[in-house]
Design a protein around this motif. Structure first.
Motif, PDB file in Angstrom:
ATOM      1  N   ILE A 220      10.807  68.357 -60.191  1.00 35.50           N
ATOM      2  CA  ILE A 220       9.357  67.774 -60.312  1.00 35.50           C
ATOM      3  C   ILE A 220       8.818  68.128 -59.059  1.00 35.50           C
ATOM      4  O   ILE A 220       7.611  68.617 -59.129  1.00 35.50           O
ATOM      5  CB  ILE A 220       9.487  66.225 -60.692  1.00 35.50           C
ATOM      6  N   ILE A 224       5.303  70.288 -58.850  1.00 34.96           N
ATOM      7  CA  ILE A 224       4.099  69.884 -58.372  1.00 34.96           C
ATOM      8  C   ILE A 224       3.482  70.820 -57.381  1.00 34.96           C
ATOM      9  O   ILE A 224       2.542  71.182 -57.120  1.00 34.96           O
ATOM     10  CB  ILE A 224       4.294  68.474 -57.932  1.00 34.96           C
ATOM     11  N   MET A 227       1.654  73.597 -58.842  1.00 34.65           N
ATOM     12  CA  MET A 227       0.345  73.274 -59.427  1.00 34.65           C
ATOM     13  C   MET A 227      -0.607  72.931 -58.079  1.00 34.65           C
ATOM     14  O   MET A 227      -1.649  73.375 -58.367  1.00 34.65           O
ATOM     15  CB  MET A 227       0.585  71.942 -60.312  1.00 34.65           C
ATOM     16  N   VAL A 258      11.907  56.841 -50.741  1.00 35.00           N
ATOM     17  CA  VAL A 258      11.362  56.695 -52.080  1.00 35.00           C
ATOM     18  C   VAL A 258       9.946  56.473 -51.935  1.00 35.00           C
ATOM     19  O   VAL A 258       9.037  56.923 -52.702  1.00 35.00           O
ATOM     20  CB  VAL A 258      11.899  55.200 -52.594  1.00 35.00           C
ATOM     21  N   ILE A 262       6.804  58.749 -53.477  1.00 34.95           N
ATOM     22  CA  ILE A 262       5.748  58.308 -54.297  1.00 34.95           C
ATOM     23  C   ILE A 262       4.488  58.449 -53.702  1.00 34.95           C
ATOM     24  O   ILE A 262       3.531  58.947 -54.471  1.00 34.95           O
ATOM     25  CB  ILE A 262       5.857  56.746 -54.245  1.00 34.95           C
ATOM     26  N   PHE A 265       3.745  62.225 -54.346  1.00 35.54           N
ATOM     27  CA  PHE A 265       3.250  62.792 -55.775  1.00 35.54           C
ATOM     28  C   PHE A 265       1.804  62.396 -56.118  1.00 35.54           C
ATOM     29  O   PHE A 265       1.291  62.819 -56.693  1.00 35.54           O
ATOM     30  CB  PHE A 265       4.263  62.063 -56.644  1.00 35.54           C
ATOM     31  N   LEU A 266       1.375  61.038 -55.671  1.00 33.57           N
ATOM     32  CA  LEU A 266       0.093  60.627 -55.770  1.00 33.57           C
ATOM     33  C   LEU A 266      -0.848  61.411 -55.157  1.00 33.57           C
ATOM     34  O   LEU A 266      -1.676  61.986 -55.845  1.00 33.57           O
ATOM     35  CB  LEU A 266      -0.013  58.880 -55.417  1.00 33.57           C
ATOM     36  N   ILE A 269      -0.900  64.656 -57.155  1.00 32.92           N
ATOM     37  CA  ILE A 269      -1.757  64.673 -58.741  1.00 32.92           C
ATOM     38  C   ILE A 269      -3.113  64.471 -58.500  1.00 32.92           C
ATOM     39  O   ILE A 269      -3.902  65.175 -59.187  1.00 32.92           O
ATOM     40  CB  ILE A 269      -1.289  63.157 -59.176  1.00 32.92           C
ATOM     41  N   ILE A 272      -4.299  68.097 -57.848  1.00 29.81           N
ATOM     42  CA  ILE A 272      -4.159  68.785 -59.208  1.00 29.81           C
ATOM     43  C   ILE A 272      -5.354  68.602 -59.989  1.00 29.81           C
ATOM     44  O   ILE A 272      -5.855  69.296 -60.598  1.00 29.81           O
ATOM     45  CB  ILE A 272      -2.676  68.496 -59.850  1.00 29.81           C
TER      46      ILE A 272
ATOM     47  N   VAL B 118       2.116  66.040 -65.072  1.00 29.65           N
ATOM     48  CA  VAL B 118       1.440  64.856 -64.356  1.00 29.65           C
ATOM     49  C   VAL B 118       1.591  63.722 -64.906  1.00 29.65           C
ATOM     50  O   VAL B 118       2.116  62.656 -64.264  1.00 29.65           O
ATOM     51  CB  VAL B 118      -0.062  65.079 -64.201  1.00 29.65           C
ATOM     52  N   LEU B 120       4.544  63.101 -66.762  1.00 24.71           N
ATOM     53  CA  LEU B 120       5.957  62.932 -66.276  1.00 24.71           C
ATOM     54  C   LEU B 120       6.094  62.466 -64.802  1.00 24.71           C
ATOM     55  O   LEU B 120       6.867  61.393 -64.693  1.00 24.71           O
ATOM     56  CB  LEU B 120       6.554  64.225 -66.251  1.00 24.71           C
ATOM     57  N   ALA B 121       5.008  63.173 -63.968  1.00 23.34           N
ATOM     58  CA  ALA B 121       5.330  62.535 -62.446  1.00 23.34           C
ATOM     59  C   ALA B 121       5.171  61.067 -62.434  1.00 23.34           C
ATOM     60  O   ALA B 121       5.537  60.212 -61.495  1.00 23.34           O
ATOM     61  CB  ALA B 121       4.346  63.540 -61.551  1.00 23.34           C
ATOM     62  N   ILE B 122       3.890  60.608 -63.209  1.00 27.17           N
ATOM     63  CA  ILE B 122       3.357  59.179 -63.059  1.00 27.17           C
ATOM     64  C   ILE B 122       4.451  58.068 -63.634  1.00 27.17           C
ATOM     65  O   ILE B 122       4.689  57.254 -62.999  1.00 27.17           O
ATOM     66  CB  ILE B 122       1.996  59.210 -63.944  1.00 27.17           C
ATOM     67  N   TYR B 124       7.658  58.722 -63.540  1.00 25.76           N
ATOM     68  CA  TYR B 124       8.497  58.788 -62.574  1.00 25.76           C
ATOM     69  C   TYR B 124       8.169  57.960 -61.402  1.00 25.76           C
ATOM     70  O   TYR B 124       8.846  57.213 -60.724  1.00 25.76           O
ATOM     71  CB  TYR B 124       8.921  60.161 -61.985  1.00 25.76           C
ATOM     72  N   ILE B 125       6.818  57.975 -60.704  1.00 25.52           N
ATOM     73  CA  ILE B 125       6.379  57.144 -59.681  1.00 25.52           C
ATOM     74  C   ILE B 125       6.535  55.633 -60.164  1.00 25.52           C
ATOM     75  O   ILE B 125       7.053  54.810 -59.528  1.00 25.52           O
ATOM     76  CB  ILE B 125       5.011  57.368 -59.611  1.00 25.52           C
ATOM     77  N   GLN B 128      10.252  54.307 -60.272  1.00 20.01           N
ATOM     78  CA  GLN B 128      10.660  54.376 -58.685  1.00 20.01           C
ATOM     79  C   GLN B 128      10.204  52.903 -58.397  1.00 20.01           C
ATOM     80  O   GLN B 128      10.667  52.241 -57.472  1.00 20.01           O
ATOM     81  CB  GLN B 128      10.309  55.517 -57.892  1.00 20.01           C
ATOM     82  N   THR B 129       8.790  52.702 -58.482  1.00 19.26           N
ATOM     83  CA  THR B 129       8.247  51.453 -57.906  1.00 19.26           C
ATOM     84  C   THR B 129       8.797  50.329 -58.414  1.00 19.26           C
ATOM     85  O   THR B 129       9.230  49.310 -57.501  1.00 19.26           O
ATOM     86  CB  THR B 129       6.492  51.596 -58.349  1.00 19.26           C
ATOM     87  N   PHE B 245      11.370  57.876 -66.765  1.00 18.73           N
ATOM     88  CA  PHE B 245      11.548  59.416 -67.350  1.00 18.73           C
ATOM     89  C   PHE B 245      12.342  59.397 -68.422  1.00 18.73           C
ATOM     90  O   PHE B 245      12.181  60.055 -69.369  1.00 18.73           O
ATOM     91  CB  PHE B 245      12.233  60.056 -66.041  1.00 18.73           C
TER      92      PHE B 245
END
Lengths: 286, 324
Positions: A220, A224, A227, A258, A262, A265-266, A269, A272, B118, B120-122, B124-125, B128-129, B245
């Motif tokens: 992942i 990312i 992208m 963790v 997060i 990634f946010l 995104i 992107i 994207v 998929l990543a959300i 995953y987020i 994890q949260t 996921f």
């Protein structure tokens, strides 16, 4: 001062490994529009090649050198058996390679078991400059990674193969009309991409726990990175990998791993979403 | 689209199932029906509207957690009604999808592979949260979610026996299927098909593609949220695996194997894969997952319309349509 140096060194080694993984991915994606969801498992196979050869008594560096060959051969089989049937259906490559990733993961579980393995670092020594000490292996890893990344750029930007490959990316039909065997170029690129994944996996094997789930943790972030940086120009990987990997690693200084992931990634995104063509992508990237 | 009589036959057969099977299998099939409902939501979004959502479980998980939090009294001691929980679960999933969809689709928007990664990543987020959300049980999840209570105004009719619970779930699933089937047969469904084919041309005809995408994404999320809410009430347990996921990609496999363009095939795909999993997992052990991965790969290459939809399509339409 010493702490900052170590933070920066850790960041650099993470970024370089991420760039190595993403580079293999972007060669396949940028070139053939194939989204290889099994890339993380090819990375894993590289690490398991080292586990396997070391158990058989081979020295570490020989095992590392063998990993891209073994994984590249697996890549050749995958291309011939699976990928070449779906070149014209890019979205189906996501699904088919996802099936492949499940199968590869499970094959590894069947052979080596679900538990994690550890690979002994070839050198335990740490080098000291002033009051900073750092493991020699990590420094070597960085040097090797830089050399490989430079070699891949050289292949694609300076050799005849690279020129032909870039012609195939830009205008596949024109390239074919000019007599270029596009199928052979696709196959070669796919094998290069998988071999890079295998090599990256082998190189980081001593630093992380080698288990069947290890691929996802890199897949992942690698996607990312591509992208964010842009899948068009090869240099996009450097920018994307640097930003994603660097921010992630730096953020762990203040945040738990963790939460850091997060946050990264946010942010990625959002980038992107605002620039789907990537930071370096000029034209249509998606 | 599957003809109505075929759907009728399928649901009649499902209704007859508890008369023939042991309680254990009725309980299992209740869960599979819910997964089938979940698969329908992805079939609508992906197969009919062309939105490849790799994180559909986020809506399932949101529905599940909202239902669990409501009925366990974590939001307000008095608001533990199952009806309220179900409504809140559906609304929460739909609301999240509306916000997310607006963010993802507005303007040039994301599509294809970018959208897949994207989403998929959300997912995953979110997983994890939730794993570190201590008020929601973190890694352990929320156990002891009460069963669905059909009672109103203080009366209590708890459904904890396998058979009545099965029929309630079956009725809900059949109703949702009928509603979605009608929706797809309506002019709206035709426009969706057109959007899947060529969104730009549809925009030239004066349709607002963003709102169409949003509507179908939100409906899909609402159905997934409903499925999640039913699931935690049946399973009496909500855990971070519901949102992440793993389940997101599992549902993708069910839908792709069944047939993404046909709601009924996607629904049956989920049930069939789960049934085979519980049968073969003992027989084949670890080889089952290997086999599933390989079958999935082969089916994507050779039968992209799905293993169930392809024969059903031949059976019902008589003429054979091109596989791409």
């Amino acid at each position: 001062m010493a702490e900052i140096a170590i933070i920066l060194l850790n960041m650099a080694s993470y970024v370089l490994v991420l760039v190595l993984v993403a580079l293999g991915l972007v060669v396949v994606f940028g070139m053939m529009r194939v989204i290889n969801m099994a890339h993380g498992e090819l990375f894993m196979l590289g690490a398991y090649t080292v586990v396997w050869l070391q158990a058989a008594g081979a020295p570490f560096w020989l095992a590392v050198a063998a990993a891209p060959v073994v994984v590249g051969a697996v890549g050749l089989v995958i291309e011939a058996a699976l990928i070449r049937h779906i070149y014209r259906r890019p979205l189906d490559t996501i699904l088919a390679t996802w099936g492949l990733s499940i199968a590869l993961k499970q094959a590894v579980v069947l052979i080596w078991g679900p538990a994690s393995h550890s690979v002994a670092a070839p050198m335990a020594a740490a080098i000291g400059v002033g009051d900073v000490t750092y493991p020699v292996y990590r420094l070597l890893l960085m040097a090797v990674a830089v050399a490989i990344i430079a070699a891949v750029f050289w292949i694609f930007l300076r050799t005849d193969f690279g020129l032909v490959a870039r012609a195939v990316i830009a205008r596949p039909d024109t390239a074919a009309a000019l007599g270029i065997d596009t199928r052979r170029i696709y196959r070669a690129s796919f094998v290069i991409g998988t071999a890079l994944a295998g090599l990256a996996g082998a190189l980081v094997a001593p630093l992380i726990s080698v288990d069947p789930q290890m691929g996802l943790g890199y897949l992942i972030p690698a996607f990312i990175s591509i992208m964010v940086g842009g899948a068009g120009p090869l240099a996009g990987v450097l920018v994307g990998g640097g930003l994603v990997g660097g921010t992630n690693n730096l953020a762990t200084v203040w945040l738990s791993p963790v939460v850091a992931q997060i946050v990264v990634f946010l942010l990625a995104i959002v980038i992107i979403r605002l620039r789907p063509q990537g930071l370096l992508g000029g034209r249509d990237g998606a | 689209m599957a003809p109505r009589w075929l759907a009728g036959v399928v649901f009649m057969a499902l209704a007859a199932f508890p008369l023939l099977a042991a309680d254990y299998w009725t309980g299992q099939l209740t869960r599979y029906l819910i997964f089938g409902l979940f698969a329908m939501s992805l079939s609508l979004v992906w197969g009919r509207a062309g939105i490849l959502c790799f994180g559909q479980a986020m809506f399932f998980g949101i529905g599940g957690y909202v239902m669990a939090a409501c009925t366990m009294g974590l939001v307000g001691g008095a608001l533990t009604s199952s009806y309220l929980g179900l409504a809140a679960a559906v609304l929460a999933a739909a609301g999240f999808a509306a916000l997310l969809g607006y963010f993802l689709f507005l303007g040039r928007g994301l599509s294809g592979a970018y959208l897949a990664i994207v989403t998929l990543a959300i997912a995953y987020i979110l997983e994890q949260t939730l794993k570190s959300a201590y008020t929601l049980g973190a890694d352990n999840g929320l156990s002891g979610v009460p069963p669905i209570d059909l009672g109103l105004f203080g009366a209590s009719v708890e459904l904890w026996q396998e058979t009545p619970r099965y029929y309630l779930v079956l009725a809900i699933v059949a109703a949702v299927y009928a509603a979605l089937d009608r929706l797809l047969a309506s002019p709206f469904g035709v426009v969706l098909t057109a959007m899947h084919g060529d969104p730009r041309r549809l925009a030239f005809f004066g349709y607002h593609v963003l709102s169409l995408r949003l509507i179908v994404f939100v409906i899909g999320a609402a159905v997934a949220g409903l499925a999640g809410a039913l699931f935690v009430a049946v399973d009496e347990f909500a855990s971070p695996t519901l949102i992440g996921f793993g389940l997101s990609t599992e549902v993708l496999i069910w839908v792709a194997l069944g047939g993404k363009e046909m709601l009924l095939a996607a629904f049956l795909g989920a049930i069939a894969v789960r049934l085979m999993e519980s049968t073969f997992a003992e027989l084949l052990g670890d080889f089952w997952i290997l086999a599933l991965g390989l079958v999935f790969m082969v089916s994507v290459v050779l039968l992209p319309r799905g293993l169930i939809a392809t024969p059903l399509g031949r059976l019902t339409s008589g003429r054979h349509r091109d596989g791409t």
